[in-house]
Design an enzyme around this catalytic site. Structure first.
Site, PDB file in Angstrom:
ATOM      1  N   GLY A 185       0.816  -1.162   0.338  1.00 26.69           N
ATOM      2  CA  GLY A 185      -0.060  -0.036  -0.212  1.00 26.69           C
ATOM      3  C   GLY A 185       0.680   1.100  -0.172  1.00 26.69           C
ATOM      4  O   GLY A 185       0.218   1.828   1.106  1.00 26.69           O
ATOM      5  N   TYR A 197     -13.965  -1.830  10.871  1.00 23.18           N
ATOM      6  CA  TYR A 197     -12.430  -2.036  10.804  1.00 23.18           C
ATOM      7  C   TYR A 197     -11.471  -1.513  12.071  1.00 23.18           C
ATOM      8  O   TYR A 197     -10.592  -2.454  11.648  1.00 23.18           O
ATOM      9  CB  TYR A 197     -12.724  -0.081  10.297  1.00 23.18           C
ATOM     10  CG  TYR A 197     -11.032   0.717  10.613  1.00 23.18           C
ATOM     11  CD1 TYR A 197     -10.269   0.358   9.254  1.00 23.18           C
ATOM     12  CD2 TYR A 197     -10.283   1.205  10.351  1.00 23.18           C
ATOM     13  CE1 TYR A 197      -8.610   0.296   8.892  1.00 23.18           C
ATOM     14  CE2 TYR A 197      -9.097   2.371  11.451  1.00 23.18           C
ATOM     15  CZ  TYR A 197      -8.667   1.712   9.825  1.00 23.18           C
ATOM     16  OH  TYR A 197      -7.248   1.984   9.393  1.00 23.18           O
TER      17      TYR A 197
END
Length: 295
Positions: A13, A168
């Site tokens: 990422g 999350y």
């Protein structure tokens, strides 16, 4: 800045936010970078930018969707084929969905990408980490783990009670517990593993979910850290001699922070490990017991 010349670093990422800031600073420090990215166009742009930052380093791209375990295996295999020693693995990639997204295998997407993809990737890169004289695994977690005190291993699709921030936080709790269990298995080896909270950072996280999320980011951004500030603890754990040999800890602002009890629950960590092995379709047997880890 610590000299990383000749060191090999793989970061997931890296095209936005904290990941990009981390990659740029590692390039400045002289590290050879392997960028594990989902978006090919963004990856190529970053590759070119990093080569301009430091023309002396190697910058390679590995395309991968961390939520697709076949893709993870392909990317890891491509890296392993190079025969390199991996000095630092930075598990940085993460997504925040405001909508309930379930992968085709029945796993909620944030858990699949943020935890399971990195769980599998770390296993598959372990031979490369073991080739390094003193490797480091850096896990970008989050203080969002505070929102979820337990793992929902009996409902990983979040069929009931889905709430975006709690889901999350669920994936970030998994990050921390994975770090704990991995550090335990690596005791006595030359590999360390630590996790961190980057702080509230102005990044692209979650902005794919709609205009109102972007608007919220803009309103809150004056109170957030910038990506370079957010990357500071990742870089500290990746490079600093201060943490040489230190493993199994959770950091905030480059300091060890004691988690809430559920962030250090080893029974839950072991349950997560067992479940994760099955969910990704099996992993190499290196970690079946601590005795099997090469010293």
């Amino acid at each position: 800045m610590q000299d990383m010349s000749g060191k090999t670093v793989l970061i997931t990422g890296p095209t936005n936010g904290i990941g990009r800031a981390t990659a740029v600073n590692l390039a400045k420090a002289g590290a050879n970078l392997h960028l594990l990215c989902r978006n090919a166009a963004k990856a190529r742009t970053l590759q070119e930018d990093l080569r301009k930052v430091n023309p002396e380093i190697e910058v390679e791209v590995l395309l991968c969707d961390l939520g697709d375990f076949a893709s993870v295996r392909q990317a890891a295999s491509a890296f392993e084929a190079k025969g390199l020693a991996l000095d630092v693995l930075i598990n940085n990639a993460g997504i925040l969905n405001t909508k309930h997204v379930v992968r085709p295998d029945g796993i909620e997407e944030m858990f699949a990408v943020n935890h399971l993809g990195h769980f599998l990737l770390t296993h598959l890169l372990m031979p490369a980490l073991l080739r390094a004289p003193a490797a480091r695994v850096v896990v970008v977690a989050s203080g969002a783990y505070l929102m979820c005190k337990t793992l929902r291993l009996d409902d990983l699709a979040w069929a009931k009670g889905f709430r975006p921030l709690k889901a999350y936080g669920h994936s970030k709790l998994a990050n921390i517990l994975f770090m704990r269990a991995l550090a335990k298995r690596l005791e006595g080896s030359a590999i360390t593993v630590n996790a961190l909270h980057p702080g509230e950072v102005t990044t692209g996280l979650g902005r794919q979910n709609g205009w109102w999320v972007s608007a919220l980011h803009r309103l809150a951004s004056p109170f957030f850290r910038n990506p370079n500030q957010g990357a500071a603890t990742s870089l500290y754990l990746a490079m600093s001699p201060d943490v040489e040999g230190l493993s199994g800890e959770y950091f905030d602002d480059c300091k060890v922070e004691v988690t809430k009890p559920w962030g250090a629950d080893m029974n839950m960590a072991e349950d997560l490990w067992t479940a994760s092995e099955a969910l990704v379709g099996g992993v190499p047997s290196l970690f079946n017991s601590k005795a099997e880890v090469p010293k």
